[in-house]
Structure formats: C-alpha cells, structure tokens
Design a protein around this motif. Structure first.
Motif, short mmCIF file in Angstrom:
data_model
loop_
_atom_site.label_atom_id
_atom_site.label_comp_id
_atom_site.label_asym_id
_atom_site.label_seq_id
_atom_site.Cartn_x
_atom_site.Cartn_y
_atom_site.Cartn_z
N ILE A 95 47.06 22.66 64.30
CA ILE A 95 46.81 21.48 62.74
C ILE A 95 46.64 23.08 61.91
CG2 ILE A 95 44.34 21.30 62.45
CD1 ILE A 95 45.73 19.11 63.75
N GLN A 96 46.66 23.58 62.42
CA GLN A 96 46.73 25.51 61.64
C GLN A 96 47.52 26.66 62.12
OE1 GLN A 96 43.69 25.60 59.16
NE2 GLN A 96 44.67 27.36 57.89
N HIS A 97 47.96 27.47 61.41
CA HIS A 97 48.47 28.10 61.23
C HIS A 97 48.87 29.40 61.03
CE1 HIS A 97 52.60 30.75 63.02
NE2 HIS A 97 51.38 31.45 64.10
N GLY A 98 48.37 30.59 61.48
CA GLY A 98 47.83 31.96 60.22
C GLY A 98 46.90 32.98 60.68
N LYS A 99 47.04 33.89 59.93
CA LYS A 99 46.61 34.72 60.41
C LYS A 99 44.67 34.96 61.14
CE LYS A 99 49.00 38.41 58.06
NZ LYS A 99 49.88 39.61 57.38
N PRO A 100 44.45 35.51 61.68
CA PRO A 100 42.81 34.71 61.70
C PRO A 100 41.62 35.12 60.17
CG PRO A 100 43.06 37.04 63.49
CD PRO A 100 44.33 36.53 62.70
N GLU A 101 42.43 35.78 59.77
CA GLU A 101 41.27 35.77 58.48
C GLU A 101 41.56 34.18 57.47
OE1 GLU A 101 44.07 39.23 57.16
OE2 GLU A 101 43.15 38.53 59.31
N GLU A 102 43.46 33.71 57.50
CA GLU A 102 43.17 32.66 57.17
C GLU A 102 42.69 31.73 57.55
OE1 GLU A 102 47.98 34.61 55.72
OE2 GLU A 102 47.42 32.91 57.47
N ALA A 121 47.15 29.99 66.73
CA ALA A 121 47.72 28.40 66.42
C ALA A 121 46.35 27.29 66.66
CB ALA A 121 49.34 27.80 67.32
N ILE A 122 45.83 26.79 66.35
CA ILE A 122 44.51 25.53 66.76
C ILE A 122 45.41 24.66 66.98
CG2 ILE A 122 42.43 24.65 66.24
CD1 ILE A 122 41.43 27.17 64.40
N GLU A 165 37.46 35.71 70.98
CA GLU A 165 38.69 36.17 71.84
C GLU A 165 40.20 36.26 71.05
OE1 GLU A 165 39.88 36.07 76.46
OE2 GLU A 165 40.18 34.62 75.78
N ALA A 166 39.78 34.53 70.38
CA ALA A 166 40.87 34.70 70.19
C ALA A 166 41.42 35.06 68.61
CB ALA A 166 41.17 33.19 69.13
N LEU A 167 40.44 35.63 67.63
CA LEU A 167 39.71 36.19 66.75
C LEU A 167 40.25 37.79 66.85
CD1 LEU A 167 37.82 34.16 64.67
CD2 LEU A 167 39.55 33.84 64.17
N LYS A 168 40.06 38.06 67.86
CA LYS A 168 39.59 39.35 68.45
C LYS A 168 41.01 40.10 68.71
CE LYS A 168 38.13 42.77 70.99
NZ LYS A 168 36.97 43.07 72.53
N VAL A 203 47.77 33.35 69.86
CA VAL A 203 46.64 32.67 70.16
C VAL A 203 47.27 31.37 70.32
CG1 VAL A 203 44.90 33.16 71.18
CG2 VAL A 203 45.58 34.80 70.29
N MET A 204 47.34 30.27 70.78
CA MET A 204 47.48 29.17 71.08
C MET A 204 45.39 28.44 71.16
SD MET A 204 50.27 28.29 72.36
CE MET A 204 52.30 28.09 71.96
N MET A 205 44.89 27.76 71.04
CA MET A 205 42.92 27.17 70.97
C MET A 205 43.56 25.88 70.35
SD MET A 205 40.73 30.00 68.45
CE MET A 205 39.84 29.08 69.41
N GLY A 206 42.21 25.90 71.17
CA GLY A 206 41.84 24.29 70.82
C GLY A 206 41.01 24.33 72.59
N LEU A 207 40.14 22.79 72.56
CA LEU A 207 39.23 21.95 73.30
C LEU A 207 40.39 21.98 74.25
CD1 LEU A 207 36.65 20.31 70.74
CD2 LEU A 207 36.70 22.57 71.21
N SER A 208 39.66 21.58 75.28
CA SER A 208 40.02 21.07 76.13
C SER A 208 41.20 19.79 76.23
CB SER A 208 39.15 20.64 77.60
OG SER A 208 40.06 20.62 79.11
N GLY A 209 42.19 20.14 76.10
CA GLY A 209 43.13 18.74 76.60
C GLY A 209 44.04 19.53 75.15
#
Length: 392
Positions: free
Chosen positions: A247-254, A239-240, A230-233, A57-63
C-alpha cells in the motif's frame, strides 16, 4: 543497482496458478479467486527496491502477504509471475527464473535467514549450531572455529559456546540464530518476525542490538514485523502491506506524516513520535534563521552565532563576543558524556536522541548533512513534534 528488486511479483499458492492469474488480471480479489479456483493469492503485483545497506521492514496484519513476499527472496516461496532480481557480483540474478544451481549459490553465499522460532538443533551446542552452515559448505575445521569465535563475540555469547539451546533464554536463542546467519557471511539478511515470540523488554533490547550490529556490518536486511513501533524504530524504509499488496513504501517519517490512504492513516494513528520523526522533518532550516553577513544565529536567546562558508560549512562559533566550542554527537555515542555545549548532529537524528541531547547539554542542536549546516533543533521544534505538528 538495487540489492533486491521486485518487478510486478505475484505469488499464488496452489497447483493451478494460470487460472488464478487470469482471474487476477480480470480484477478479481483474493476471496473471489479462492472461491472459484481454490488457489490462495499471497502477493499481488509487488514492486519494490531495497537498497544496499538498508533495513527494509515489511509489515502489515496477519495474512497481509509480508512473510510470503520475504520468502520469495531465497526461493522458499515460488514467484508465480514477475521478476525478483538479486544483485550478485555486479550482475542481477532473477530468483524467479534461475537454475537450481544458481539458487543454491544464492542461498549459501548471498542470502541468510533468521527465523521466528529460532530453528536451532537441540542436540547441537551453541557453537555447533552457529557452525552448521559452514560445515555444510565444507569449510575446514580451523576456519569454522575462527568464524564461530568471531560471531559468538559479536552477539555476546562466548561463554555459552558449549551449552545446548534448551539451557538458554529465548533472547539468547535468538542471538544464536542471528550469529548462525551472520556466520554464512551473506550480504543479504532475511528476518521473519525474529523478535515477536519474545517478552517486550527482551524484544526492545534485541532491536537495539540489531541496530548496533548494523552500524558495524552494513548488511542489506529485509525484516518482517506486525509491530509498527518496531518497524518505525529499526526500518530505514517501510513497506506496509494489505491483502497481498504493498500500500505504501517510504521512510518512517513519510509513512507517519503522509499516509497514503485511510488504512495506513489508521495504522499509524497512535504512533509514538519519539520512535519515528527525525531531524530533517523537525528542524528550522537556515533560511528561517536570522543572518548577518556570513553569520547565522542558531540560538537567539543566548546570542549564539555560526560563521559559515559559502557552502554552509562552519568557520567559527561565538556567543556574543566570546568564541565557543562545539561538540559532535554520532549515533551510538553516550549522551551522558556530552558537555554543556552546543552539539553538532546528523540531519537524520531521531527525535528521542535529540530530546536527550537537548536535556543533557542545555543547548539547541545544530544539524549537518555531509559537514554542511542545514538547520537547528530547539524547544519549539521539539514541542511541535510531540504535539504531532509537522514544521516541514
């Protein structure tokens, strides 16, 4: 070999990318590059591996650049610099530098996409929308019908096959979009905020359905979202992104337990632990359990013991002097059908499932990894998790 590999990918939107790249190498940021050149920095120095069969899941704010990066995978956005390697038939195809013919092959045979706005053709029926890509491939009519029937059954829309999209709800239309992508039979599935336009309850339902389908199909999925829950689920890894950078890529709990910086820390501050933490980050390991000879006590209050081999596989189970049965639970199994017996579960069980099993059975959970016992989940561990305390 990773299914998808980004190597120092930059994406510049504009016609004079070389000048913008020079300024980027000099350390200038997005706003200054836009001011000086009129070029938009979409993605900066993205390095990322997506393994076969995972949901990234690639996530972050708009833009933040998440959709810009996703659309590079099937060539909708052009990579300005760097490599984007897709595994295909044991080889790596560099989408950033391949021929038009190779890109067409990847789009038709390897990669499928589900869009946020459904992108259905209103003049076609549900079945015709699903089979459109197959028709463009020149597949025979009887073969198309077989595939269409399979995908309609898979997404639960068989009875709607002859309806037009405007007679379907938003959630049903998105199921058609998903079925159309699955009909192409590509191993890689791109999903660009596919559920964001839907009501919360429908969105949660489709998230659950996607996870069920993934357990059956084992696709490599890259999923864009701005919704952290949603991303964590659904994410195997996340990847945030911020201002075009990962900025950071890893498992949800990490991500939740060890945020890389203040931006990520703020992002996850109000996360619901039920959607994130798993058994491996909660459990009491075997080294913390009471042992005698070849037995380990997994529930001291009930005097419950496991007899283990040298490799920590189960030989026996007893409560006091009485032999007891153990039951197995796997993701997707109905919790309400579990008996009042100790339960064997995978070490990566989600906390929400663990709580439900603990409540249903009245017993602690025994965690396994490839049939080896690795730890125990009881009330103490679950309470600590709810309070946001990591025992690991």
């Amino acid at each position: 070999m990773s299914a998808i590999r980004f190597e120092h990918v930059d994406v510049i939107f504009g016609t004079h990318t070389k000048e913008a790249l020079k300024l980027l190498d000099q350390g200038l940021g997005r706003e200054e590059i836009l001011k000086r050149t009129g070029q938009v920095l979409g993605v900066e120095d993205a390095c990322l591996d997506v393994d076969r069969g995972e949901i990234c899941v690639m996530m972050g704010l708009s833009g933040s650049g998440k959709s810009s990066l996703l659309r590079c995978i099937n060539g909708l956005n052009r990579v300005s610099r760097g490599k984007l390697l897709i595994e295909h038939e044991g080889q790596q195809v560099d989408i950033a530098n391949c021929s038009p013919a190779a890109l067409k092959t990847m789009r038709t045979k390897r990669i499928a996409m589900v869009f946020q706005k459904f992108a259905l053709m209103p003049w076609l029926t549900v079945a015709e929308n699903i089979g459109f890509g197959l028709e463009m491939q020149g597949r025979p009519a009887n073969e198309r019908k077989k595939v269409i029937d399979e995908k309609l059954e898979l997404v639960g829309l068989s009875q709607w096959r002859d309806k037009r999209p405007d007679s379907l709800s938003g959630g049903m239309q998105q199921r058609v979009g998903l079925a159309r992508a699955l009909a192409m039979d590509g191993d890689i599935l791109l999903m660009d905020e596919p559920f964001s336009a839907l009501d919360p309850l429908i969105r949660q339902q489709l998230q659950d359905e996607l996870l069920v389908l993934q357990r059956q199909l084992h696709k490599t999925i890259v999923f864009v979202s701005h919704d952290l829950d949603e991303a964590l689920k659904i994410g195997t890894r996340i990847a945030i992104m911020k201002d075009g950078r990962i900025i950071q890529h890893g498992k949800p709990e990490e991500i939740v337990l060890s945020p890389a910086d203040d931006y990520v820390r703020t992002f996850v501050a109000h996360t619901n632990p039920l959607n994130v933490l798993c058994g491996s980050s909660l459990m009491r390991g075997l080294d913390q359990c009471r042992r005698q000879a070849d037995e380990v006590c997994f529930d001291q209050g009930r005097d419950c013991w496991l007899g283990l081999t040298e490799s920590n596989q189960i030989k026996t189970a007893r409560q006091g002097s009485n032999i007891i049965d153990l039951q197995q639970w796997r993701p997707g199994d109905p919790v309400e059908k579990l008996k009042h017996e100790p339960t064997l579960v995978d070490v990566n069980i989600r906390m929400r499932d663990a709580l439900q099993i603990r409540y249903q059975t009245g017993h602690k959970l025994v965690l396994q990894e490839q049939s080896r016992v690795v730890g125990v989940l009881g009330d103490s561990e679950l309470y600590h998790a709810l309070l946001g305390k990591n025992l690991g």
